[in-house]
Design a protein around this motif. Structure first.
Motif, PDB file in Angstrom:
ATOM      1  N   CYS A 163      21.040   5.813 -10.169  1.00  0.00           N
ATOM      2  CA  CYS A 163      21.252   7.167  -9.643  1.00  0.00           C
ATOM      3  C   CYS A 163      22.321   7.908 -10.446  1.00  0.00           C
ATOM      4  O   CYS A 163      22.164   9.098 -10.738  1.00  0.00           O
ATOM      5  CB  CYS A 163      21.652   7.101  -8.169  1.00  0.00           C
ATOM      6  N   VAL A 164      23.392   7.211 -10.802  1.00  0.00           N
ATOM      7  CA  VAL A 164      24.454   7.858 -11.582  1.00  0.00           C
ATOM      8  C   VAL A 164      23.934   8.255 -12.966  1.00  0.00           C
ATOM      9  O   VAL A 164      24.213   9.358 -13.462  1.00  0.00           O
ATOM     10  CB  VAL A 164      25.678   6.933 -11.702  1.00  0.00           C
ATOM     11  N   ILE A 165      23.166   7.365 -13.584  1.00  0.00           N
ATOM     12  CA  ILE A 165      22.591   7.692 -14.894  1.00  0.00           C
ATOM     13  C   ILE A 165      21.665   8.892 -14.788  1.00  0.00           C
ATOM     14  O   ILE A 165      21.693   9.809 -15.635  1.00  0.00           O
ATOM     15  CB  ILE A 165      21.834   6.474 -15.464  1.00  0.00           C
ATOM     16  N   ASN A 166      20.822   8.910 -13.757  1.00  0.00           N
ATOM     17  CA  ASN A 166      19.909  10.035 -13.564  1.00  0.00           C
ATOM     18  C   ASN A 166      20.670  11.325 -13.321  1.00  0.00           C
ATOM     19  O   ASN A 166      20.289  12.399 -13.803  1.00  0.00           O
ATOM     20  CB  ASN A 166      18.982   9.742 -12.386  1.00  0.00           C
ATOM     21  N   LEU A 167      21.763  11.229 -12.578  1.00  0.00           N
ATOM     22  CA  LEU A 167      22.596  12.401 -12.321  1.00  0.00           C
ATOM     23  C   LEU A 167      23.146  12.968 -13.626  1.00  0.00           C
ATOM     24  O   LEU A 167      23.147  14.189 -13.838  1.00  0.00           O
ATOM     25  CB  LEU A 167      23.734  12.020 -11.374  1.00  0.00           C
ATOM     26  N   LEU A 168      23.584  12.097 -14.524  1.00  0.00           N
ATOM     27  CA  LEU A 168      24.113  12.556 -15.811  1.00  0.00           C
ATOM     28  C   LEU A 168      23.012  13.182 -16.666  1.00  0.00           C
ATOM     29  O   LEU A 168      23.247  14.182 -17.361  1.00  0.00           O
ATOM     30  CB  LEU A 168      24.761  11.391 -16.560  1.00  0.00           C
ATOM     31  N   ASN A 169      21.807  12.602 -16.620  1.00  0.00           N
ATOM     32  CA  ASN A 169      20.692  13.189 -17.374  1.00  0.00           C
ATOM     33  C   ASN A 169      20.437  14.628 -16.950  1.00  0.00           C
ATOM     34  O   ASN A 169      20.254  15.525 -17.787  1.00  0.00           O
ATOM     35  CB  ASN A 169      19.420  12.359 -17.162  1.00  0.00           C
ATOM     36  N   TYR A 170      20.405  14.848 -15.651  1.00  0.00           N
ATOM     37  CA  TYR A 170      20.077  16.181 -15.159  1.00  0.00           C
ATOM     38  C   TYR A 170      21.281  17.106 -15.124  1.00  0.00           C
ATOM     39  O   TYR A 170      21.121  18.329 -15.119  1.00  0.00           O
ATOM     40  CB  TYR A 170      19.397  16.079 -13.791  1.00  0.00           C
ATOM     41  N   LEU A 171      22.473  16.540 -15.116  1.00  0.00           N
ATOM     42  CA  LEU A 171      23.664  17.374 -15.307  1.00  0.00           C
ATOM     43  C   LEU A 171      23.595  18.048 -16.670  1.00  0.00           C
ATOM     44  O   LEU A 171      23.940  19.231 -16.818  1.00  0.00           O
ATOM     45  CB  LEU A 171      24.920  16.522 -15.181  1.00  0.00           C
ATOM     46  N   ASP A 172      23.134  17.308 -17.664  1.00  0.00           N
ATOM     47  CA  ASP A 172      22.966  17.868 -19.005  1.00  0.00           C
ATOM     48  C   ASP A 172      21.964  19.020 -18.991  1.00  0.00           C
ATOM     49  O   ASP A 172      22.185  20.058 -19.618  1.00  0.00           O
ATOM     50  CB  ASP A 172      22.500  16.768 -19.955  1.00  0.00           C
ATOM     51  N   ARG A 173      20.858  18.843 -18.260  1.00  0.00           N
ATOM     52  CA  ARG A 173      19.866  19.923 -18.179  1.00  0.00           C
ATOM     53  C   ARG A 173      20.438  21.136 -17.462  1.00  0.00           C
ATOM     54  O   ARG A 173      20.174  22.283 -17.838  1.00  0.00           O
ATOM     55  CB  ARG A 173      18.613  19.431 -17.456  1.00  0.00           C
ATOM     56  N   GLY A 174      21.211  20.894 -16.394  1.00  0.00           N
ATOM     57  CA  GLY A 174      21.829  22.012 -15.679  1.00  0.00           C
ATOM     58  C   GLY A 174      22.849  22.740 -16.527  1.00  0.00           C
ATOM     59  O   GLY A 174      22.984  23.963 -16.451  1.00  0.00           O
ATOM     60  N   ALA A 175      23.574  21.991 -17.363  1.00  0.00           N
ATOM     61  CA  ALA A 175      24.578  22.614 -18.219  1.00  0.00           C
ATOM     62  C   ALA A 175      23.930  23.538 -19.245  1.00  0.00           C
ATOM     63  O   ALA A 175      24.424  24.632 -19.512  1.00  0.00           O
ATOM     64  CB  ALA A 175      25.406  21.532 -18.921  1.00  0.00           C
ATOM     65  N   ILE A 176      22.801  23.107 -19.825  1.00  0.00           N
ATOM     66  CA  ILE A 176      22.120  23.961 -20.800  1.00  0.00           C
ATOM     67  C   ILE A 176      21.501  25.171 -20.111  1.00  0.00           C
ATOM     68  O   ILE A 176      21.421  26.267 -20.665  1.00  0.00           O
ATOM     69  CB  ILE A 176      21.053  23.164 -21.590  1.00  0.00           C
ATOM     70  N   ALA A 177      21.063  24.997 -18.849  1.00  0.00           N
ATOM     71  CA  ALA A 177      20.536  26.131 -18.089  1.00  0.00           C
ATOM     72  C   ALA A 177      21.641  27.110 -17.728  1.00  0.00           C
ATOM     73  O   ALA A 177      21.428  28.325 -17.717  1.00  0.00           O
ATOM     74  CB  ALA A 177      19.849  25.632 -16.814  1.00  0.00           C
ATOM     75  N   SER A 178      22.823  26.595 -17.423  1.00  0.00           N
ATOM     76  CA  SER A 178      23.955  27.469 -17.123  1.00  0.00           C
ATOM     77  C   SER A 178      24.283  28.364 -18.308  1.00  0.00           C
ATOM     78  O   SER A 178      24.666  29.523 -18.154  1.00  0.00           O
ATOM     79  CB  SER A 178      25.179  26.628 -16.757  1.00  0.00           C
ATOM     80  N   ASN A 179      24.085  27.833 -19.512  1.00  0.00           N
ATOM     81  CA  ASN A 179      24.287  28.656 -20.701  1.00  0.00           C
ATOM     82  C   ASN A 179      23.304  29.822 -20.733  1.00  0.00           C
ATOM     83  O   ASN A 179      23.616  30.904 -21.218  1.00  0.00           O
ATOM     84  CB  ASN A 179      24.111  27.810 -21.954  1.00  0.00           C
ATOM     85  N   GLY A 180      22.082  29.599 -20.186  1.00  0.00           N
ATOM     86  CA  GLY A 180      21.108  30.683 -20.144  1.00  0.00           C
ATOM     87  C   GLY A 180      21.566  31.843 -19.295  1.00  0.00           C
ATOM     88  O   GLY A 180      21.182  32.992 -19.519  1.00  0.00           O
ATOM     89  N   VAL A 181      22.376  31.529 -18.263  1.00  0.00           N
ATOM     90  CA  VAL A 181      22.902  32.585 -17.399  1.00  0.00           C
ATOM     91  C   VAL A 181      24.124  33.250 -18.029  1.00  0.00           C
ATOM     92  O   VAL A 181      24.241  34.475 -18.092  1.00  0.00           O
ATOM     93  CB  VAL A 181      23.287  32.012 -16.018  1.00  0.00           C
TER      94      VAL A 181
END
Length: 544
Positions: A48-66
């Motif tokens: 779960c922690v590894i998966n959280l880090l994977n998708y944290l990365d996706r959220g961070a790149i999406a935050s850049n879109g905003v």
């Protein structure tokens, strides 16, 4: 070569020779052995922690879109550039492509990692993938133009591919029978949670330290799990037995090697017997044959998947669903900012997604277990929650009031996120155990290549042409309805849970290790080997 039954002058058996029963127990003990670090709940937490880090990365790149934008000047008032889009002067289309670039590596590598499970320990493959992910995210922070960061993002996808394909089958193996969907839901809860935390994390780090530091911190956080994946004694999946336990050469070797075993002053384990049973030339021949057949095996497995109507209809619904979710994750905050003038759109969407994602994903998993986790019940839950959730999300974008929008959209998100556990339960249980890694890999490839990979750029193009975020959001949300339609069809398909179906017992060459769920006596080849040794022993020692 003398047959087993022929009388031939041979040295007497050593008094220390293991009996056939003891030999069988030696094999069985390898199936009972588990790493000292292992408990099912501990494995779930780590994944779960590894998966959280994977998708944290996706959220961070999406935050850049905003938060990212090019420098603009309107009526003499100029706004400075910011984020990746500003630093590299990207168009909306290029910015949308950047969010999906890592999918290229994910799509190419997922089937490769799934196929490698038949020759390499799956747990070790996860460690390899995470090391690639860590290095790639670190390099993202040093990118200097669009293409450099795009390549790094592709490598991030390569690293993530092994984990995405193999983590869910491991969890499904160790989860209690009555809580399988709940455990999968806990794991997939990290998708919305990771995205949401990534929004907040990316916005905070980007505004205070710069977007490059967001990637560097991610790589440091993942590093302990990379080390863990390489150093600990690994587990193996149901349907994939280690070579040391399988005795793959038993049928060819038992006749010629029984006398060698009896001649030895020290007892040989069955593993050593069969490992040394063939000549060097024979080993090379078998290895070449295995390589030449690998593609044929993959194509045969693909044929089985594509002819599985339950699996195919489930993936079709998942594709349509992911088309919407992928575009929501990237463009949702920007749409909210433009439609409702949300000053902190990434924070608001991040907060809603955290709460609704956790509630919805957990609720879907626990509800299916409560109803009894069957494939038919899974399709019923998928169809109903997606249909009703789509109606709420569609109605939300029709509201002129921001508060009305947030209320309806929150309910809609809870309902649509309830699909995460059931949809992956169907992927895992509609195929036999040895096909689960490939089923997850192909599902991942399909939902991304036809779903969220094209959706972000397509939405960017639509918005560039119509220049109306409300209309764009409504068109996007409408795609939820075909997803519900596909899953509704699945209710009426003949379905059979294949989790306990006899697997192919695929052999990989690796360290002997097992999960607790696979505590079975050896069957097939290794059982035949034990019987053959026992018969040989009786032939040479009538008093036994």
């Amino acid at each position: 070569m003398a047959s087993i039954g022929e009388e031939e002058e041979m040295p007497k058996l050593s008094t220390e020779r293991k009996s056939p029963f003891e030999a069988e127990m030696t094999i069985t003990s390898t199936f009972n052995s588990t790493p000292s670090w292992f408990t099912p709940k501990r494995l779930l937490v780590i994944f779960c922690v590894i998966n959280l880090l994977n998708y944290l990365d996706r959220g961070a790149i999406a935050s850049n879109g905003v938060n990212g934008r090019k420098a603009t000047c309107t009526n003499g008032a100029c706004k400075p550039s910011s984020g990746i889009q500003g630093d590299f002067k990207l168009s909306n289309f290029e910015d949308g492509v950047l969010s999906s670039a890592f999918m290229v590596g994910l799509l190419v590598s997922s089937p490769v990692f799934a196929s490698l499970t038949k020759s390499i320990n799956p747990f070790r493959l996860i460690g390899v993938g995470l090391s690639v992910w860590t290095l790639a995210t670190f390099c993202c922070g040093f990118s200097f133009n669009f293409w450099s960061i795009a390549v790094c993002r592709m490598l991030v996808g390569v690293g993530e591919a092994s984990f995405i394909s193999l983590a869910a089958p491991f969890i499904d193996d160790v989860a209690p029978v009555s809580q399988k969907t709940a455990w999968l839901s806990i794991f997939y809860m990290c998708i919305p949670s990771g995205f949401a935390v990534g929004y907040v994390y990316g916005g905070f780090v980007g505004s205070h330290f710069g977007w490059r530091y967001a990637f560097w911190v991610e790589s440091v956080l993942m590093l302990p799990f990379v080390i863990f994946g390489y150093l600990v004694k690994p587990l193996h999946l149901k349907g994939f037995d280690p070579a040391e336990s399988k005795m793959t050469l038993a049928t060819e070797a038992v006749g010629s090697k029984v006398q060698d075993m009896e001649a030895s002053s020290n007892p040989l384990t069955l593993r050593a017997l069969f490992r040394n049973s063939s000549s060097h030339e024979s080993s090379k021949s078998k290895a070449a044959s295995a390589k030449s057949n690998q593609l044929l095996i993959f194509l045969e497995d693909m044929k089985v998947l594509l002819l599985n109507k339950v699996y195919v209809i489930n993936v079709l619904g998942y594709i349509a669903y992911n088309f919407v979710i992928g575009a929501y994750s990237y463009w949702g905050p920007k749409a909210g900012y433009n439609i409702y003038n949300m000053t902190n759109a990434d924070m608001i969407f991040g907060g809603i997604t955290i709460v609704c994602g956790i509630l919805g994903t957990l609720a879907g998993g626990f509800l299916l277990d409560f109803l009894t986790n069957t494939l038919s019940n899974a399709f019923k839950l998928l169809a109903m929650t997606t249909l009703i959730g789509a109606a709420f999300c569609f109605g939300a974008f029709l509201f002129q009031s921001m508060y009305g929008f947030l209320a309806l959209f929150a309910v809609g998100e809870i309902l649509v996120f309830a699909t995460q556990g059931p949809v992956n339960y169907v992927c895992l249980h509609s195929v036999k155990p040895s096909l689960r890694p490939l089923s997850m890999a192909i599902s991942t490839v399909a939902i991304h290549i036809f779903g969220d990979v094209p959706s972000s750029p397509i939405v960017g193009v639509i918005q560039d042409h119509i220049n109306n975020w409300r209309t764009t959001a409504l068109l996007l949300t409408a795609v939820f309805f075909p997803a519900a339609g596909f899953w509704f069809i699945g209710i009426f398909l003949p379905s059979e849970d294949k989790f306990n179906e006899d697997s192919d017992n695929v052999v990989y060459s690796g360290e002997p290790s097992n999960t607790p769920l696979l505590r079975e006596k050896p069957r097939g080849v290794e059982a035949a080997a034990v019987v053959a040794v026992e018969e040989a022993s009786k032939a040479k020692s009538p008093e036994c």
